[in-house]
Scaffold this motif. Structure first.
Motif, PDB file in Angstrom:
ATOM      1  N   GLU A   1       0.848  -1.183   0.000  1.00 40.73           N
ATOM      2  CA  GLU A   1       0.000   0.000   0.000  1.00 40.73           C
ATOM      3  C   GLU A   1       0.888   1.238   0.000  1.00 40.73           C
ATOM      4  OE1 GLU A   1      -3.935  -1.542   2.484  1.00 40.73           O
ATOM      5  OE2 GLU A   1      -2.424  -0.303   3.488  1.00 40.73           O
ATOM      6  N   VAL A   2       0.585   2.160  -0.910  1.00 37.56           N
ATOM      7  CA  VAL A   2       1.190   3.491  -0.850  1.00 37.56           C
ATOM      8  C   VAL A   2       0.309   4.347   0.058  1.00 37.56           C
ATOM      9  CG1 VAL A   2       1.775   5.577  -2.141  1.00 37.56           C
ATOM     10  CG2 VAL A   2       2.254   3.317  -3.131  1.00 37.56           C
ATOM     11  N   VAL A   3       0.927   5.006   1.018  1.00 38.80           N
ATOM     12  CA  VAL A   3       0.192   5.877   1.942  1.00 38.80           C
ATOM     13  C   VAL A   3       0.690   7.299   1.767  1.00 38.80           C
ATOM     14  CG1 VAL A   3      -0.220   4.027   3.606  1.00 38.80           C
ATOM     15  CG2 VAL A   3       1.817   5.460   3.850  1.00 38.80           C
ATOM     16  N   TRP A   4      -0.163   8.253   2.150  1.00 34.66           N
ATOM     17  CA  TRP A   4       0.265   9.645   2.119  1.00 34.66           C
ATOM     18  C   TRP A   4      -0.548  10.469   3.108  1.00 34.66           C
ATOM     19  CZ3 TRP A   4      -2.584   7.532  -1.907  1.00 34.66           C
ATOM     20  CH2 TRP A   4      -3.793   8.149  -2.227  1.00 34.66           C
ATOM     21  N   ARG A   5      -0.049  11.660   3.343  1.00 33.82           N
ATOM     22  CA  ARG A   5      -0.707  12.589   4.255  1.00 33.82           C
ATOM     23  C   ARG A   5      -0.234  13.990   3.925  1.00 33.82           C
ATOM     24  NH1 ARG A   5       3.962  11.212   7.258  1.00 33.82           N
ATOM     25  NH2 ARG A   5       4.814  13.040   8.342  1.00 33.82           N
ATOM     26  N   GLU A   6      -1.007  14.978   4.359  1.00 34.25           N
ATOM     27  CA  GLU A   6      -0.533  16.360   4.281  1.00 34.25           C
ATOM     28  C   GLU A   6       0.746  16.495   5.114  1.00 34.25           C
ATOM     29  OE1 GLU A   6      -1.806  18.923   2.548  1.00 34.25           O
ATOM     30  OE2 GLU A   6      -3.463  17.751   1.723  1.00 34.25           O
ATOM     31  N   THR A   7       1.613  17.391   4.730  1.00 38.76           N
ATOM     32  CA  THR A   7       2.885  17.539   5.455  1.00 38.76           C
ATOM     33  C   THR A   7       2.686  17.986   6.893  1.00 38.76           C
ATOM     34  OG1 THR A   7       3.136  19.833   4.694  1.00 38.76           O
ATOM     35  CG2 THR A   7       4.124  18.092   3.329  1.00 38.76           C
ATOM     36  N   THR A   8       1.537  18.594   7.180  1.00 37.08           N
ATOM     37  CA  THR A   8       1.263  19.066   8.530  1.00 37.08           C
ATOM     38  C   THR A   8       0.487  18.052   9.365  1.00 37.08           C
ATOM     39  OG1 THR A   8      -0.694  20.192   7.668  1.00 37.08           O
ATOM     40  CG2 THR A   8       1.317  21.500   7.924  1.00 37.08           C
ATOM     41  N   SER A   9       0.138  16.919   8.785  1.00 36.29           N
ATOM     42  CA  SER A   9      -0.625  15.905   9.506  1.00 36.29           C
ATOM     43  C   SER A   9       0.319  14.952  10.231  1.00 36.29           C
ATOM     44  CB  SER A   9      -1.497  15.113   8.533  1.00 36.29           C
ATOM     45  OG  SER A   9      -2.175  14.071   9.201  1.00 36.29           O
ATOM     46  N   PRO A  10       0.024  14.598  11.492  1.00 32.58           N
ATOM     47  CA  PRO A  10       0.923  13.696  12.214  1.00 32.58           C
ATOM     48  C   PRO A  10       0.797  12.238  11.806  1.00 32.58           C
ATOM     49  CG  PRO A  10      -0.919  14.315  13.617  1.00 32.58           C
ATOM     50  CD  PRO A  10      -1.046  15.125  12.367  1.00 32.58           C
ATOM     51  N   TYR A  11      -0.356  11.839  11.269  1.00 30.04           N
ATOM     52  CA  TYR A  11      -0.595  10.429  10.961  1.00 30.04           C
ATOM     53  C   TYR A  11      -1.032  10.256   9.507  1.00 30.04           C
ATOM     54  CZ  TYR A  11      -0.341  10.067  16.000  1.00 30.04           C
ATOM     55  OH  TYR A  11       0.102  10.150  17.301  1.00 30.04           O
ATOM     56  N   TRP A  12      -0.785   9.055   8.968  1.00 31.71           N
ATOM     57  CA  TRP A  12      -1.160   8.742   7.602  1.00 31.71           C
ATOM     58  C   TRP A  12      -2.676   8.799   7.456  1.00 31.71           C
ATOM     59  CZ3 TRP A  12       2.905   9.272   4.833  1.00 31.71           C
ATOM     60  CH2 TRP A  12       4.158   8.906   5.339  1.00 31.71           C
ATOM     61  N   THR A  13      -3.139   9.461   6.426  1.00 30.21           N
ATOM     62  CA  THR A  13      -4.584   9.676   6.248  1.00 30.21           C
ATOM     63  C   THR A  13      -5.147   8.981   5.019  1.00 30.21           C
ATOM     64  OG1 THR A  13      -4.091  11.744   5.097  1.00 30.21           O
ATOM     65  CG2 THR A  13      -4.574  11.891   7.460  1.00 30.21           C
ATOM     66  N   HIS A  14      -4.294   8.610   4.063  1.00 31.69           N
ATOM     67  CA  HIS A  14      -4.778   7.985   2.828  1.00 31.69           C
ATOM     68  C   HIS A  14      -3.908   6.765   2.503  1.00 31.69           C
ATOM     69  CE1 HIS A  14      -6.182  12.154   2.537  1.00 31.69           C
ATOM     70  NE2 HIS A  14      -7.131  11.719   1.729  1.00 31.69           N
ATOM     71  N   ALA A  15      -4.541   5.774   1.884  1.00 36.08           N
ATOM     72  CA  ALA A  15      -3.821   4.583   1.462  1.00 36.08           C
ATOM     73  C   ALA A  15      -4.459   4.032   0.201  1.00 36.08           C
ATOM     74  CB  ALA A  15      -3.837   3.524   2.565  1.00 36.08           C
ATOM     75  N   ILE A  16      -3.633   3.495  -0.688  1.00 35.35           N
ATOM     76  CA  ILE A  16      -4.132   2.852  -1.901  1.00 35.35           C
ATOM     77  C   ILE A  16      -3.385   1.542  -2.102  1.00 35.35           C
ATOM     78  CG2 ILE A  16      -2.527   4.167  -3.364  1.00 35.35           C
ATOM     79  CD1 ILE A  16      -4.671   4.020  -5.580  1.00 35.35           C
ATOM     80  N   ASP A  17      -4.128   0.485  -2.341  1.00 33.24           N
ATOM     81  CA  ASP A  17      -3.549  -0.836  -2.594  1.00 33.24           C
ATOM     82  C   ASP A  17      -2.997  -0.857  -4.015  1.00 33.24           C
ATOM     83  OD1 ASP A  17      -2.925  -3.493  -2.963  1.00 33.24           O
ATOM     84  OD2 ASP A  17      -4.878  -4.266  -2.347  1.00 33.24           O
ATOM     85  N   VAL A  18      -1.686  -1.104  -4.138  1.00 38.40           N
ATOM     86  CA  VAL A  18      -1.083  -1.106  -5.471  1.00 38.40           C
ATOM     87  C   VAL A  18      -0.725  -2.518  -5.929  1.00 38.40           C
ATOM     88  CG1 VAL A  18      -0.226   1.252  -5.286  1.00 38.40           C
ATOM     89  CG2 VAL A  18       1.221  -0.641  -4.515  1.00 38.40           C
TER      90      VAL A  18
END
Length: 401
Positions: free
Chosen positions: A346-363
């Motif tokens: 899974e690729v995960v991402w978040r806003e640079t100001t967010s402390p925790y991962w907020t999005h994920a996509i199964d690749v």
């Protein structure tokens, strides 16, 4: 452990009932009894070395760690370590004769290590678990320094390490409300072992909050805050308490992801103090100030973290972000893991100001993926997923060269 009088590193190593030697032998016997239930998968050793003269070691002194290793069944090459420290002290760090019961600091941590060794010994884990009672902490983290250096020299792939130090009291006994459902977890951001070249890269891409230990902290919060533990993991973005340290630091110095568990609010009348009563106030690190229900929940948090790490897939390796051309897409590459139950990534991402991962996509079970987001605007990461849906800690990508 509080019955050995003192467990000071400089105390007797030969007295059968008092001192660090007697305490070490007792823990060793406990570990051996636990290992006997493992079907041969757990081995126990006394790891001894002579510490030369140093600021808190006036004469060359033998220091001994007790280490139990539960070999993984499917991915034994990756290891997860948990420690508590054997030794204790009073007000004068060089006083090795006065009683130093060390109930909270750190018999509580050793109790967690022993209990989890007992629980896991009869269970199979994919990864290897290492349960250690280290010594020489109060004199300068000597036992854990030796242990971490030995693991590094052996090429051990330590993918997570936890120091449990002062984890037995839910109340500070200072008039403030007890906090029996919170456990602090200290995790550094910029890696202690970062080289000047690595610092230069980090400064050009960001990542101050994305070192391996931060990812370990995010993982623990995700897997260990639940109804079974009944605890809040209070992740603190600092290597340890202000100007202080514990046995995770030598592992950080060797480049391993490591963190420190400790209770939410300390009482310094019960820490590093001679046992005495002054003006009606009890000083000393005594068992009466522990909360054993709280300590049980601390063990559950550690157990949830270790189980999730050891049973899930390993942290992805060689994760890169392609930088060969300017584009508003972001392409990640990585090396495929060798876990037998690996399903994909899974690729995960978040806003640079967010402390925790907020999005994920199964690749899927691939070694490269392109996401329609600019690497300038968000933080990316990658985690492995196995066939049972268990996930690894996130790996933060570095620029491809």
């Amino acid at each position: 452990m509080t019955q050995f009088g003192t467990r000071h590193t400089l105390s007797s190593q030969t007295d059968p009932v008092r001192g660090i030697g007697a305490a070490t032998e007792w823990v060793y016997a406990q570990m051996q009894a636990i290992a006997a239930t493992s079907g041969g998968r757990m081995t126990v050793q006394k790891q001894s070395f002579v510490q030369p003269v140093s600021p808190r070691i006036p004469v060359p002194t033998t220091i001994t760690n007790v280490i139990a290793t539960l070999r993984g069944t499917a991915a034994p090459e990756r290891a997860y370590v948990i420690t508590g420290h054997l030794d204790s002290r009073v007000t004068d760090v060089m006083d090795f004769t006065s009683d130093a019961p060390g109930a909270d600091d750190d018999a509580s941590g050793v109790a967690v290590v022993l209990e989890l060794a007992r629980v896991f010994a009869t269970r199979q884990t994919r990864g290897t678990l290492v349960f250690a009672a280290v010594s020489g902490e109060e004199q300068g983290l000597y036992g854990s320094t030796h242990m971490a250096a030995q693991m590094k020299a052996a090429g051990t792939d330590v993918q997570g390490m936890f120091s449990n130090d002062i984890v037995g009291a839910s109340s500070a006994w200072d008039g403030t409300r007890p906090d029996p459902r919170t456990l602090r977890l200290f995790v550094e951001g910029v890696p202690t072992a970062e080289t000047p070249a690595e610092a230069s890269v980090r400064q050009s891409i960001g990542g101050e909050n994305d070192g391996p230990s931060r990812q370990l902290g995010r993982f623990v919060k995700d897997v260990a805050e639940n109804d079974a533990t009944d605890m809040k993991v209070w992740v603190i973005w600092r290597r340890d308490r202000f100007l202080r340290g514990s046995d995770h630091i030598p592992f950080l110095r060797n480049g391993y992801p490591a963190a420190r568990f400790t209770e939410p609010r300390e009482n310094f009348n019960h820490q590093h103090q001679n046992t005495r009563v002054e003006n009606g106030v009890q000083f000393g690190d005594l068992t009466e100030f522990l909360d054993f229900d709280y300590l049980t929940r601390v063990a559950k948090v550690n157990g949830a973290a270790l189980w999730s790490l050891a049973q899930g897939p390993g942290t992805p390796k060689n994760v890169k972000i392609v930088t060969a051309g300017l584009t508003n897409d972001s392409t990640l590459t990585w090396s495929r893991g060798t876990d037998s139950g690996l399903a994909g990534y899974e690729v995960v991402w978040r806003e640079t100001t967010s402390p925790y991962w907020t999005h994920a996509i199964d690749v899927g079970d691939v070694v490269t993926a392109t996401i329609g987001l600019s690497k300038d605007n968000v933080q990316f990461g990658l985690r492995a997923v196995d066939r049972e849906g268990q996930r690894s800690p996130v790996a933060f990508p570095q620029p491809a060269t």
